[in-house]
Design a protein around this motif. Structure first.
Motif, PDB file in Angstrom:
ATOM      1  N   UNK A 294      64.333  22.996  46.169  1.00  0.00           N
ATOM      2  CA  UNK A 294      65.399  23.736  45.505  1.00  0.00           C
ATOM      3  C   UNK A 294      66.669  23.668  46.366  1.00  0.00           C
ATOM      4  N   UNK A 295      67.787  23.369  45.732  1.00  0.00           N
ATOM      5  CA  UNK A 295      69.080  23.369  46.402  1.00  0.00           C
ATOM      6  C   UNK A 295      70.092  24.111  45.535  1.00  0.00           C
ATOM      7  N   UNK A 296      71.122  24.725  46.149  1.00  0.00           N
ATOM      8  CA  UNK A 296      72.142  25.393  45.333  1.00  0.00           C
ATOM      9  C   UNK A 296      72.871  24.401  44.433  1.00  0.00           C
ATOM     10  N   UNK A 297      73.353  24.906  43.292  1.00  0.00           N
ATOM     11  CA  UNK A 297      74.164  24.092  42.411  1.00  0.00           C
ATOM     12  C   UNK A 297      75.536  23.848  43.006  1.00  0.00           C
ATOM     13  N   UNK A 298      76.367  23.051  42.347  1.00  0.00           N
ATOM     14  CA  UNK A 298      77.666  22.678  42.900  1.00  0.00           C
ATOM     15  C   UNK A 298      78.601  23.859  43.152  1.00  0.00           C
ATOM     16  N   UNK A 299      78.506  24.900  42.377  1.00  0.00           N
ATOM     17  CA  UNK A 299      79.352  26.083  42.590  1.00  0.00           C
ATOM     18  C   UNK A 299      78.621  27.166  43.377  1.00  0.00           C
ATOM     19  N   UNK A 300      77.312  27.137  43.425  1.00  0.00           N
ATOM     20  CA  UNK A 300      76.487  28.222  43.951  1.00  0.00           C
ATOM     21  C   UNK A 300      76.807  29.527  43.225  1.00  0.00           C
ATOM     22  N   UNK A 301      76.980  29.415  41.906  1.00  0.00           N
ATOM     23  CA  UNK A 301      77.277  30.539  41.029  1.00  0.00           C
ATOM     24  C   UNK A 301      76.357  30.478  39.820  1.00  0.00           C
ATOM     25  N   UNK A 302      76.231  31.581  39.118  1.00  0.00           N
ATOM     26  CA  UNK A 302      75.400  31.618  37.920  1.00  0.00           C
ATOM     27  C   UNK A 302      75.904  30.629  36.872  1.00  0.00           C
ATOM     28  N   UNK A 303      77.177  30.281  36.927  1.00  0.00           N
ATOM     29  CA  UNK A 303      77.751  29.336  35.967  1.00  0.00           C
ATOM     30  C   UNK A 303      77.350  27.889  36.255  1.00  0.00           C
TER      31      UNK A 303
END
Length: 339
Positions: free
Chosen positions: A1-10
């Motif tokens: 698991x890695x954070x998404x590009x924004x590290x936001x719920x969006x």
């Protein structure tokens, strides 16, 4: 698991978040909406929740999708923010249709921020306007910390705030969390620098200090927040209903309402890992779950386990990020972690 590009719920495609605040009031509203209606559920573990339209989210209820979810300051007054969102969605032509009638479905939850140093001497509630403004500001990018519903949030020892985090899963799904951290408990250990959520931090996203090396932690129930509120009120203040952490966890998976409810339930583990104590009789701790239905489950049992686990991880990180990002303002009754 890695954070998404924004590290936001969006990072969950199709979701948008909007914030609106009145900084003299020291309060505000945050709205999550999407390109299309989405599946939603809720699980409440706190003893003093404040909610609107949450009964319809139960798996046995008729409504299968909602148009937005609202997180707001203002205690009971803040539930009026949902009315502003309903009005804004109706103007957009969004909502449940029955003949010519259009009814936007907008559940919401509130925090108590009425004793935080802000000017609460209003004649007409500011929250309907704040709700509509937050809806109209909804976008993929938004700001954390002292914004939206996190504007006047307070934790046990520091200013609270609005937090978010995300994870990309090997199953191909994305999970994110959005939270307003306003608990009676503390988000940091007794030294006030290390976050309880530190074991779950990724890439220094809330300071990179790591876990507290001390032992025997968690035995003090002191709340600087309640002390400061009592000083502001000039009399002892009961903690009944004066605290709450409210959150949304979201995914692009195809989920039933029952599966979304299980995801919301599991996400509460993340709250307990990041706030000590949590889920008490005087907190209104609540988690919504949202599912946009873009990515089918492969192996339902395995994928649901991953979604539930990721939801808890994201929520822990989002809570710490909320406090880490909070910024000072005139009239504050608690310090910021960054101060």
């Amino acid at each position: 698991m890695t954070p998404g590009p924004r590290n936001l719920i969006t990072d969950v495609a199709g979701l948008r978040v909007g914030n609106a605040a009145d900084h003299a009031l020291k309060s505000g509203t945050t709205v999550l909406t999407a390109d299309q209606p989405f599946t939603a559920a809720v699980h409440v573990m706190g003893g003093a929740p404040g909610t609107r339209e949450t009964d319809l989210l139960a798996p046995d209820k008729t409504v299968q999708a909602v148009d937005a979810l609202v997180l707001s300051g203002g205690s009971a007054y803040g539930l009026d923010a949902c009315s502003g969102v309903v009005a804004g969605l109706r103007a957009m032509g969004r909502g449940f249709r029955l003949g010519p009638a259009v009814v936007p479905i907008v559940p919401g939850a509130i925090i108590f921020d009425l004793l935080n140093g802000g000017d609460k001497d209003w004649d007409d509630s500011p929250y309907p306007a704040l709700g509509r403004a937050a809806l109209e500001a909804a976008a993929a990018e938004f700001t954390l910390g002292s914004h939206g519903a996190g504007t006047g949030a307070l934790t046990g020892m520091h200013k609270g705030g609005l937090g978010s985090a995300s994870l990309l899963l090997d199953s191909g799904h994305t999970v994110g969390a959005l939270v307003v951290a306003n608990p009676i408990g503390s988000v940091t250990t007794p030294g006030e620098r290390h976050f309880w959520a530190a074991p779950f931090e990724i890439d220094g996203e809330f300071g990179g200090l790591g876990p507290d090396p001390a032992s025997g932690l968690g035995r003090s129930l002191r709340s600087r927040k309640m002390e400061a509120m009592a000083a502001l009120a000039g009399a002892p203040v009961s903690s009944d209903g004066a605290n709450t952490t409210i959150a949304i966890v979201a995914t692009d998976a195809v989920l039933t309402k029952a599966e979304a409810q299980r995801m919301a339930t599991a996400a509460h583990d993340g709250m307990a890992r990041a706030i000590v104590p949590s889920h008490g009789p005087h907190d209104g701790d609540l988690v919504f779950a949202a599912a946009t239905g873009a990515v089918p489950l492969g192996d339902p049992a395995t994928d649901m386990l991953g979604l539930c686990h990721a939801s808890a991880l994201c929520l822990s990180r989002a809570i710490a990020r909320a406090v880490h990002a909070a910024t000072p303002a005139a009239g504050d009754i608690l310090p910021c972690w960054s101060a």
